[in-house]
Design a protein around this motif. Sequence first.
Motif, short mmCIF file in Angstrom:
data_model
loop_
_atom_site.label_atom_id
_atom_site.label_comp_id
_atom_site.label_asym_id
_atom_site.label_seq_id
_atom_site.Cartn_x
_atom_site.Cartn_y
_atom_site.Cartn_z
N ARG A 138 0.85 -1.20 0.00
CA ARG A 138 0.00 0.00 0.00
C ARG A 138 0.88 1.24 0.00
O ARG A 138 1.82 1.34 0.79
CB ARG A 138 -0.90 0.00 1.24
CG ARG A 138 -1.79 1.21 1.41
CD ARG A 138 -2.71 1.04 2.61
NE ARG A 138 -1.98 0.80 3.85
CZ ARG A 138 -1.55 1.77 4.66
NH1 ARG A 138 -1.75 3.04 4.36
NH2 ARG A 138 -0.91 1.46 5.78
N HIS A 139 0.57 2.19 -0.88
CA HIS A 139 1.28 3.46 -0.94
C HIS A 139 0.47 4.52 -0.19
O HIS A 139 -0.76 4.54 -0.28
CB HIS A 139 1.48 3.90 -2.39
CG HIS A 139 2.41 3.02 -3.16
ND1 HIS A 139 3.71 3.38 -3.44
CD2 HIS A 139 2.25 1.79 -3.70
CE1 HIS A 139 4.30 2.42 -4.13
NE2 HIS A 139 3.43 1.44 -4.30
N PHE A 140 1.16 5.44 0.49
CA PHE A 140 0.45 6.48 1.23
C PHE A 140 1.37 7.68 1.46
O PHE A 140 2.60 7.58 1.35
CB PHE A 140 -0.07 5.93 2.56
CG PHE A 140 0.99 5.44 3.51
CD1 PHE A 140 1.46 6.23 4.54
CD2 PHE A 140 1.53 4.16 3.36
CE1 PHE A 140 2.43 5.77 5.41
CE2 PHE A 140 2.50 3.67 4.24
CZ PHE A 140 2.95 4.49 5.27
N HIS A 151 3.92 0.65 2.39
CA HIS A 151 3.86 -0.43 3.37
C HIS A 151 4.26 -1.73 2.67
O HIS A 151 3.73 -2.05 1.60
CB HIS A 151 2.45 -0.54 3.94
CG HIS A 151 2.30 -1.51 5.06
ND1 HIS A 151 2.85 -1.30 6.32
CD2 HIS A 151 1.67 -2.72 5.13
CE1 HIS A 151 2.56 -2.32 7.10
NE2 HIS A 151 1.86 -3.20 6.40
N ASP A 170 3.23 -4.73 -7.84
CA ASP A 170 2.91 -3.34 -7.53
C ASP A 170 2.35 -2.64 -8.76
O ASP A 170 1.50 -1.75 -8.66
CB ASP A 170 4.16 -2.64 -7.02
CG ASP A 170 3.84 -1.35 -6.26
OD1 ASP A 170 2.73 -1.23 -5.75
OD2 ASP A 170 4.73 -0.49 -6.19
#
Length: 266
Positions: A138-140, A151, A170
């Motif tokens: 997960r990108h944030f 993550h 990804d």
Amino acid sequence: MTIAVETQVSGGLARRVAELTSAAYRSGDLVPGLPVADGAKEDAAGVLADLDGGHRLWTATAGPVLLGTVRALPDGRAWSVRRLAVSPRARRLGVGRRLLRAIEADALAAGASHVVLDAVVERGNPVFYTSAGYRSVRHFAASDKPLSEVHMERVLTEPVPSLTYPDAADLAASPPGLVRSWWEDRAAGVVRVTGPAPDGVSAGLDRHRALAGAAVLRGVDWAPGAAPGPDTVERLPGRAGSIPAYAQPRLGDPEFLAWWRLPARG
């Protein structure tokens, strides 16, 4: 090299761990000028506070010399990695990888199923963790700095996967949005291509590759859910690492996350 989990941490060892961590985090960023990493401000009190809060500490040593260190927080089925640090003098010797393998072995023995971590994209950290078998989940946006994080996790019940960065999974996981890719040609400078990618990063990059010509991919920014627009191609002088919008895309365009950053070659 000896890898050990430290069950009794003296003030002296905490100071040595803090000094090594601070030195490691002060150097090694992919590009200059990024905000100071939290680890660069590490002190002995912070090390001891982590241990009081439930973290465990591993060290890598060669005789009396401390080569590297890492902490992890056991939390049920997932253990979280914190402050992996390798002495600048001991890099490229496999120290970081050995420390991760030690955490994974202890976590698996304790009944955990995953080891997880968060890595800052602009600093180039995901490149190493991908090579060590960690997949992007997960990108944030970082909450305390204008940086981008991802993550990552390793599933302990599976063999260590052989991955290349950027991880193909990804690519497939990215939602629709705008993709901005950075390409570099040592002779011609930097090519920046921005355009819609309703089918995700992978499809957008295929189109960008044709527009960039013979240049080499250095990075990708992603704005999930952003309004589509036409492809734009910009040619910029110099190297990508010297361009502020490449170093920290969120400063100029908060909707964009740095999705990948690849080290320069040659």
